[in-house]
Design a protein around this motif. Structure first.
Motif, PDB file in Angstrom:
ATOM      1  N   GLN A   1       0.858  -1.225   0.026  1.00  0.00           N
ATOM      2  CA  GLN A   1       0.043   0.121  -0.075  1.00  0.00           C
ATOM      3  C   GLN A   1       0.922   1.263  -0.087  1.00  0.00           C
ATOM      4  O   GLN A   1       1.998   1.261   0.722  1.00  0.00           O
ATOM      5  N   ASN A   2       0.188   2.420  -0.861  1.00  0.00           N
ATOM      6  CA  ASN A   2       0.989   3.532  -0.791  1.00  0.00           C
ATOM      7  C   ASN A   2       2.381   3.519  -1.197  1.00  0.00           C
ATOM      8  O   ASN A   2       3.167   4.074  -0.767  1.00  0.00           O
ATOM      9  N   VAL A   3       2.964   2.769  -2.225  1.00  0.00           N
ATOM     10  CA  VAL A   3       4.129   2.637  -2.793  1.00  0.00           C
ATOM     11  C   VAL A   3       4.284   3.444  -4.106  1.00  0.00           C
ATOM     12  O   VAL A   3       3.247   3.533  -4.965  1.00  0.00           O
ATOM     13  N   ASN A   4       5.217   4.283  -4.186  1.00  0.00           N
ATOM     14  CA  ASN A   4       5.385   5.136  -5.395  1.00  0.00           C
ATOM     15  C   ASN A   4       6.865   4.681  -6.285  1.00  0.00           C
ATOM     16  O   ASN A   4       7.784   4.520  -5.594  1.00  0.00           O
ATOM     17  N   ILE A   5       6.679   4.426  -7.309  1.00  0.00           N
ATOM     18  CA  ILE A   5       7.606   4.207  -8.181  1.00  0.00           C
ATOM     19  C   ILE A   5       7.951   5.138  -9.347  1.00  0.00           C
ATOM     20  O   ILE A   5       7.037   5.370 -10.002  1.00  0.00           O
ATOM     21  N   ALA A   6       8.951   5.870  -9.213  1.00  0.00           N
ATOM     22  CA  ALA A   6       9.162   7.166  -9.924  1.00  0.00           C
ATOM     23  C   ALA A   6       9.608   6.775 -11.541  1.00  0.00           C
ATOM     24  O   ALA A   6       9.738   5.718 -11.612  1.00  0.00           O
ATOM     25  N   ASN A   7       9.750   8.069 -12.213  1.00  0.00           N
ATOM     26  CA  ASN A   7       9.959   7.745 -13.533  1.00  0.00           C
ATOM     27  C   ASN A   7      11.210   7.029 -13.647  1.00  0.00           C
ATOM     28  O   ASN A   7      12.247   7.178 -12.857  1.00  0.00           O
ATOM     29  N   ASN A   8      11.404   6.184 -14.601  1.00  0.00           N
ATOM     30  CA  ASN A   8      12.527   5.526 -15.101  1.00  0.00           C
ATOM     31  C   ASN A   8      13.050   4.600 -14.083  1.00  0.00           C
ATOM     32  O   ASN A   8      14.229   4.154 -14.290  1.00  0.00           O
ATOM     33  N   VAL A   9      12.324   4.168 -12.988  1.00  0.00           N
ATOM     34  CA  VAL A   9      13.174   3.204 -12.142  1.00  0.00           C
ATOM     35  C   VAL A   9      12.859   2.191 -12.711  1.00  0.00           C
ATOM     36  O   VAL A   9      12.029   1.551 -13.461  1.00  0.00           O
ATOM     37  N   ILE A  10      13.919   1.120 -12.135  1.00  0.00           N
ATOM     38  CA  ILE A  10      14.040  -0.181 -12.703  1.00  0.00           C
ATOM     39  C   ILE A  10      14.191  -1.067 -11.530  1.00  0.00           C
ATOM     40  O   ILE A  10      14.883  -0.873 -10.631  1.00  0.00           O
ATOM     41  N   ILE A  11      13.339  -2.264 -11.644  1.00  0.00           N
ATOM     42  CA  ILE A  11      12.844  -3.038 -10.455  1.00  0.00           C
ATOM     43  C   ILE A  11      12.944  -4.543 -11.126  1.00  0.00           C
ATOM     44  O   ILE A  11      12.179  -4.839 -12.141  1.00  0.00           O
ATOM     45  N   GLY A  12      13.808  -5.391 -10.448  1.00  0.00           N
ATOM     46  CA  GLY A  12      13.748  -6.785 -11.003  1.00  0.00           C
ATOM     47  C   GLY A  12      12.703  -7.565 -10.674  1.00  0.00           C
ATOM     48  O   GLY A  12      11.457  -7.148 -10.379  1.00  0.00           O
ATOM     49  N   ASN A  13      12.999  -8.889 -10.931  1.00  0.00           N
ATOM     50  CA  ASN A  13      11.838  -9.841 -10.619  1.00  0.00           C
ATOM     51  C   ASN A  13      11.760 -10.271  -9.183  1.00  0.00           C
ATOM     52  O   ASN A  13      12.992 -10.276  -8.298  1.00  0.00           O
TER      53      ASN A  13
END
Length: 193
Positions: free
Chosen positions: A45-57
């Motif tokens: 809940q309430n997570v912000n992923i900003a522009n161009n962020v890279i998150i793996g698997n």
């Protein structure tokens, strides 16, 4: 709604975002343009992923975390509740710094754990399977398998890939109590054998 991943109706996903199969994005979250999120991730809940962020698997991001532009999370990273990332070193409202050219890169390597309320100052690398204790403030690079706590965070020990504390014998060998895998330490560098 996409059948390959789940986004709660209260969340926002901007255009030009990549989200992998099996990923779940829960209440009141925001995924911004250019973000890339891998397969089978869980964003609380309430997570912000900003522009161009890279998150793996297989990344788990607990409630109230903002992952700012310039941050990369590799596979199997765990972010506890209210982890804090930064992306500039000299923030001033009077002298704003916006845009990718100002953001200082931060890398959290595969399998690292960031404990609840820890702060990761930009420009550092958190090593593979490192463990950051709750409430710690990380101001410099953390080696692979290191266990760090405090403000500023300091190494107090070593952990296995499974998160078990490692105790090294006279031959610099330690065995993970959970997996029986062996680890070797030399000059402050831990490697899995």
């Amino acid at each position: 709604m996409n059948n390959k991943y789940f986004v709660h109706p209260s969340s926002y996903v901007d255009e030009n975002v990549q989200i992998g199969e099996g990923t779940k994005i829960w209440h009141f979250s925001h995924i911004q343009t250019g973000a890339k999120i891998g397969k089978y991730c869980t964003l609380g809940q309430n997570v912000n992923i900003a522009n161009n962020v890279i998150i793996g698997n297989y990344v788990k991001i607990q409630n109230n975390v903002s992952v700012y532009e310039g941050v990369t999370l590799e596979d199997y990273v765990f972010c506890g509740p209210s982890v804090v990332f930064t992306n500039i070193k000299d923030p001033r409202s009077k002298y704003p710094q916006a845009g990718s050219q100002f953001y200082i890169k931060t890398l959290v390597k595969e399998g690292a754990t960031l404990g609840a309320n820890s702060t990761i100052v930009c420009g550092i690398t958190v090593g593979e399977y490192a463990f950051i204790g709750a409430g710690s403030v990380v101001t410099k690079d953390v080696p692979d398998f290191a266990l760090v706590i405090g403000n500023p965070a300091k190494i107090i020990g070593w952990v296995s890939e499974a998160g078990q504390k490692l105790v090294f014998n006279e031959q610099n060998i330690a065995i993970c109590k959970k997996t029986n895998e062996k680890y070797y330490i030399e000059n402050g560098i831990v490697k899995k054998l």
